[in-house]
Design an enzyme around this catalytic site. Structure first.
Site, mmCIF file in Angstrom:
data_model
loop_
_atom_site.group_PDB
_atom_site.id
_atom_site.type_symbol
_atom_site.label_atom_id
_atom_site.label_comp_id
_atom_site.label_asym_id
_atom_site.label_seq_id
_atom_site.Cartn_x
_atom_site.Cartn_y
_atom_site.Cartn_z
ATOM 1 N N GLU A 200 0.839 -1.194 0.000
ATOM 2 C CA GLU A 200 0.000 0.000 0.000
ATOM 3 C C GLU A 200 0.873 1.243 0.000
ATOM 4 O OE1 GLU A 200 -2.349 -0.263 3.525
ATOM 5 O OE2 GLU A 200 -0.772 0.490 4.838
ATOM 6 N N GLU A 288 -5.934 -0.750 9.714
ATOM 7 C CA GLU A 288 -6.235 -2.146 9.995
ATOM 8 C C GLU A 288 -7.011 -2.222 11.301
ATOM 9 O OE1 GLU A 288 -2.255 -3.643 10.152
ATOM 10 O OE2 GLU A 288 -2.162 -3.517 12.338
#
Length: 671
Positions: A200, A288
């Site tokens: 990412e 997350e």
């Protein structure tokens, strides 16, 4: 409520869970590997069960052994702590099949959120802002490079099943992506048994802020404020605090409501953490979700007054949350430092061995200041190569951020550890760093402020004078003790000369010293030989005490003290220095002594830590350039790349892949 629970973990978090269970009147069962036979959590629990060899893959990560330990002891429920099996969907399913309650979220929530790739997909589906990235299966390092090229550099390579900084790399170029991809996969496989990674975009100058959520099995979910976790090294959190100095109430509410919405979307029913990467402009993106208790949960407990472990147990037992969102208030400020068994002066390499002395500051709460120490070790215990090198989590709470930082700094100065190297000097230096105190944080803080690593700090200014004063006071007390020995000089009183030359290594500070009642008076001497005003030192320190604690002009000061030949080594505010106190005659001779320097190790690559050789990247006769990889050594589940410091030719290789080496063992030589 449960009568007996088993803790499927070790170390600090196992001890933490036992404390709350004991307070709730619940019996506890510890599990342990052969390496942890004498560990503190084993001693604290009501019962303990041996589950296998030292390697986690053969003990703490074996679900069948945990289930069998429950059957053997009659444990009704299992708390997984953090790490190990805490985010494995298969674990609560196996417990459920055996009729045992999992003290954590339901398996469906773990499946949806515990996997970092799946959690990002779920967040995107729930319209949560996410960082640009690639969440599919990455075939190999070439595929990873193509993805990184499309996203744009820098990128973060991260283990899908990861946590705690394991299996994570930041890459700024194609070469770094290729190398980082393979290293991240290897670390992920070793730490979690799952080598999937994703890529990412890495947000430049970001802050790491996380929201603590708490849900029950009746559909209720609340958030308990945020934690600032931006002070990191190698993606491993070092210092955490609550609340964050960045957020205002409006941003806090937005992040909290988004975290709750995400938790409700997966029917979350325990304590969990939704992590965000935040820009300096207060923009934020979902990073997350950790479907477990976080390492840094104590700072939230101290600012909210909520025992998160207790809440997890009550929720698992089917109770409704006793608090609503409107009942959550943040009071004061909390700061947590993670004490690790690592050498900050050798690039933070792991340090293992026996804790010859372990003397943490006393846990207490008075005058609005709370000191808490969550630990899983005790004096005489060992720091093992097999597990995470954390020694303790030192937490302070106070009415304001400045007061909490000051309390943390003093507590760190009072924390005495001997037998291994540790990061207390680094943590102490951080506490006094101006940028940290101002709250101007980012995840790049340590890399930016310590670009060449953490080196020995030369004492300067007020810190130097304080260390010199304490060194002189200690020497004075030692002198008084010697003169009290019976039969000395026929009982005659000897008048000591007052002038002293105090050496901080080779830095000389002149002062006069004398006893004045219960205090010791220090008067510093300037360059012209004139003495200044008296500074009064008061302390109950006696020979053998590892920490000098007292006041200097009424201000509390703590200085660590270790005897050395002809002197004493003092540590204070991140400065550690040998101190020698001379009379004028002794100083005259000392000034004539030559300065010795450490010998050069020559053209050799030595193993910088006890560890396992994963690979040797060169061969005998090969020419290498500065910066090229020579070998990879694994210690405490982290893979460390050893690179050439200068150009050269490999003369002889002394170690091979698979070898276990001690610190400073010879790996290879250059011609």
């Amino acid at each position: 409520m449960f009568k007996k629970i088993l803790i499927a973990n070790r170390g600090e978090i196992a001890c933490r869970v036992i404390k709350t269970a004991r307070r709730m009147g619940i019996q506890t069962v510890a599990v342990y590997s052969e390496a942890d036979r004498d560990a503190l959590h084993v001693e604290m629990a009501d019962e303990a069960v041996l589950i296998g060899p030292p390697a986690a893959a053969e003990s703490y990560l074996v679900i069948e052994k945990i289930v069998e330990a429950c059957r053997k002891t009659g444990a009704e429920a299992v708390h997984p702590g953090y790490g190990f099996l805490s985010e494995r969907e298969a674990f609560p399913r196996a417990l459920e099949a055996a009729g045992i309650v999992f003290i954590g979220p339901n398996p469906g929530a773990i499946a949806a959120m515990g996997d970092k790739i799946e959690s990002k997909k779920a967040a995107a589906k729930a319209k949560v802002s996410t960082v640009p990235g690639y969440l599919g299966v990455i075939e190999d390092d070439k595929h990873a490079v193509r993805i990184a090229d499309e996203i744009g550099y820098p990128v973060m390579i991260k283990a899908s099943a990861g946590g705690g900084g394991k299996g994570m790399r930041i890459a700024h170029s194609k070469a770094e992506v290729a190398e980082g991809f393979n290293l991240a996969k290897a670390e992920a496989k070793a730490s979690f048994g799952d080598d999937r990674v994703f890529v990412e975009k890495f947000i430049v100058d970001p802050r790491h802020i996380e929201i603590q959520v708490l849900g029950d099995k009746h559909g209720n979910v609340i958030y308990l404020g945020e934690r600032e976790c931006s002070i990191q090294r190698r993606n491993q959190k070092v210092i955490e605090e609550a609340p964050s100095p960045l957020l205002d109430e409006a941003t806090r509410r937005k992040m909290g409501e988004q975290a709750v919405a995400l938790a409700k979307a997966v029917n979350y029913d325990s304590a969990g953490t939704v992590e965000f990467v935040a820009g300096q402009d207060k923009s934020f993106y979902f990073l997350e979700m950790n479907t477990r208790l976080q390492v840094e949960h104590p700072v939230t407990e101290l600012v909210t007054g909520t025992d998160l472990v207790e809440q997890m147990i009550r929720v698992a037992a089917g109770e409704k949350l006793a608090i609503a969102q409107k009942d959550v208030t943040l009071t004061g400020w909390a700061v947590e430092s993670r004490l690790y068994a690592e050498d900050p002066f050798r690039n933070f390499l792991p340090s293992i061995g026996r804790l010859v002395k372990y003397r943490p500051p006393a846990e207490a709460s008075h005058d609005g200041i709370t000191i808490r120490n969550d630990t899983g070790v005790q004096e005489g215990g060992e720091i093992s190569i097999h597990y995470d090198p954390m020694i303790a989590k030192l937490v302070t709470h106070a009415p304001s951020r400045a007061a909490a930082i000051e309390a943390q700094a003093t507590a760190l100065d009072s924390f005495y550890v001997d037998g291994i190297r540790h990061n207390i000097p680094f943590l102490s230096a951080l506490m006094h760093h101006p940028r940290w105190r101002e709250g101007r944080l980012s995840t790049g803080f340590i890399a930016e402020e310590f670009p060449k690593g953490f080196a020995v700090r030369v004492p300067e200014g007020e810190v130097a004078r304080r260390i010199a004063a304490v060194g002189a006071a200690i020497d004075h007390v030692l002198g008084e003790r010697k003169r009290q020995i019976s039969g000395q000089l026929g009982g005659r009183v000897v008048q000591r000369e007052r002038r002293r030359a105090v050496w901080l290594d080779r830095q000389e500070i002149l002062l006069d010293i004398a006893r004045e009642g219960d205090a010791i008076a220090i008067r510093f001497v300037d360059a012209e030989g004139k003495t200044g005003n008296a500074h009064l030192l008061q302390s109950a320190w006696k020979p053998g005490d590892p920490v000098w604690q007292g006041t200097i002009d009424g201000q509390f000061v703590a200085v660590q003290a270790r005897p050395i030949p002809n002197g004493i080594r003092l540590a204070h505010q991140g400065v550690e220095v040998p101190v020698y106190v001379w009379t004028e005659a002794e100083a005259t001779s000392a000034r004539l002594m030559p300065v010795t320097t450490a010998s050069d190790s020559g053209k050799k690559l030595l193993c910088p830590m006890p560890g396992l050789v994963v690979s040797i990247a060169v061969s005998e006769g090969q020419e290498v350039k500065a910066g090229e990889t020579l070998a990879v050594v694994e210690a405490m589940k982290m893979q460390n790349v050893l690179r050439a410091e200068q150009d050269g030719t490999v003369k002889k290789i002394h170690a091979s892949a698979g070898a276990t080496l001690a610190v400073d063992a010879l790996i290879l030589e250059f011609s």
